[in-house]
Design a protein around this motif. Structure first.
Motif, short mmCIF file in Angstrom:
data_model
loop_
_atom_site.label_atom_id
_atom_site.label_comp_id
_atom_site.label_asym_id
_atom_site.label_seq_id
_atom_site.Cartn_x
_atom_site.Cartn_y
_atom_site.Cartn_z
N ARG A 3 -19.33 -7.80 -17.96
CA ARG A 3 -18.69 -8.35 -16.77
C ARG A 3 -17.71 -9.44 -17.18
O ARG A 3 -18.07 -10.36 -17.90
CB ARG A 3 -19.73 -8.93 -15.82
CG ARG A 3 -20.63 -7.89 -15.24
CD ARG A 3 -21.44 -8.48 -14.12
NE ARG A 3 -22.54 -7.59 -13.82
CZ ARG A 3 -23.73 -7.70 -14.36
NH1 ARG A 3 -24.00 -8.68 -15.18
NH2 ARG A 3 -24.67 -6.85 -14.05
N CYS A 18 -20.57 1.61 -13.26
CA CYS A 18 -20.46 0.71 -12.12
C CYS A 18 -19.12 0.89 -11.40
O CYS A 18 -18.08 1.05 -12.03
CB CYS A 18 -20.60 -0.73 -12.60
SG CYS A 18 -20.57 -1.95 -11.27
N CYS A 60 -15.93 -4.53 -13.77
CA CYS A 60 -17.18 -4.35 -14.49
C CYS A 60 -17.19 -3.07 -15.32
O CYS A 60 -16.74 -2.03 -14.87
CB CYS A 60 -18.34 -4.31 -13.49
SG CYS A 60 -19.94 -4.21 -14.29
N CYS A 103 -23.85 -1.58 -11.02
CA CYS A 103 -24.86 -1.81 -12.06
C CYS A 103 -25.81 -2.92 -11.63
O CYS A 103 -26.98 -2.90 -11.95
CB CYS A 103 -24.19 -2.12 -13.39
SG CYS A 103 -23.39 -3.72 -13.52
N SER A 104 -25.28 -3.91 -10.94
CA SER A 104 -26.09 -4.99 -10.42
C SER A 104 -25.68 -5.23 -8.96
O SER A 104 -24.68 -5.88 -8.71
CB SER A 104 -25.87 -6.27 -11.24
OG SER A 104 -26.44 -7.36 -10.56
N CYS A 119 -22.26 -7.22 -8.71
CA CYS A 119 -21.10 -6.34 -8.57
C CYS A 119 -20.98 -5.80 -7.15
O CYS A 119 -19.89 -5.42 -6.72
CB CYS A 119 -21.21 -5.19 -9.55
SG CYS A 119 -21.23 -5.74 -11.25
ZN LIG Z 1 -21.29 -3.79 -12.45
#
Ligand SMILES: [Zn+2]
Length: 193
Positions: A26, A146, A151, A167-168, A172
């Motif tokens: 990131r 992602c 990202c 991804c998160s 994100c």
């Molecule tokens: Zn991400």
């Protein structure tokens, strides 16, 4: 460590979080595993046992930094065959079994780790078996990149609906961050001479 094959979301989740903990992923976040205390926190957050009995060293940290590149490669594999081979290799590092363990009057498939295995090897078995079981149960199209523009993260979508995009999701998936980033990108061409 004993890992339950039917509980693949745990190992797949650790694989995803580990792969995306690098500052290379990131643009706007720093190293998430910068020292042994960070790694201890990461393990506690993901309920990886046994954490309390183990003192995490700089050597463990260095080995986990290498491991996360291998986990990332398994997640980012372009073919199902490559994903399987890379995840198999992670399990082979210290995997023992599989064996049956009693569970609520029945039995469950488990994989164990070699006695005295390094932390990174135990994590490799956890992440690798989670990836294999997720691949077997859900398919390789659940291994994704992602959708956030800033990202380079990768993830396994173990959700029931299979509609995860980031991804998160906490970082994100933050719509404001994404919108701000897009606005910045649009301005960039006029900023350069
Ligand atoms: Zn991400």
């Amino acid at each position: 460590m004993q890992i339950d094959f039917s509980d693949y979301a745990v190992g797949a989740g650790v694989a995803t979080a580990l792969a995306n903990s690098s500052p290379a992923i990131r643009v706007r976040t720093s190293e998430m595993l910068g020292d042994p205390a960070d790694l201890a926190r990461f393990l506690a957050e993901h309920a990886v046992e046994p954490v309390g009995t183990r003192r995490i060293t700089r050597r463990d940290l260095a080995q986990v930094h290498v491991l996360r590149e291998e986990v990332r490669a398994a997640l980012a594999a372009t073919t199902e065959q490559e994903a399987v081979e890379r995840a198999n290799a992670l399990v082979e590092r210290a995997g023992r079994g599989p064996f049956l363990a009693p569970n609520e009057g029945g039995w469950r498939w488990r994989v164990g780790t070699a006695p005295g295995a390094d932390l990174a090897d135990e994590l490799a078995v956890l992440a690798g078996s989670g990836l294999l079981a997720a691949l077997h149960a859900l398919g390789h199209d659940r291994f994704r990149a992602c959708a956030a523009p800033e990202c380079a993260g990768v993830y396994v979508d173990t959700s029931r609906a299979g509609r995860r995009r980031y991804c998160s999701p906490q970082i994100c998936g933050n719509r404001l961050n994404v919108a701000q980033h897009r606005a910045r990108h649009k301005r960039e061409p006029s900023d350069t001479p």
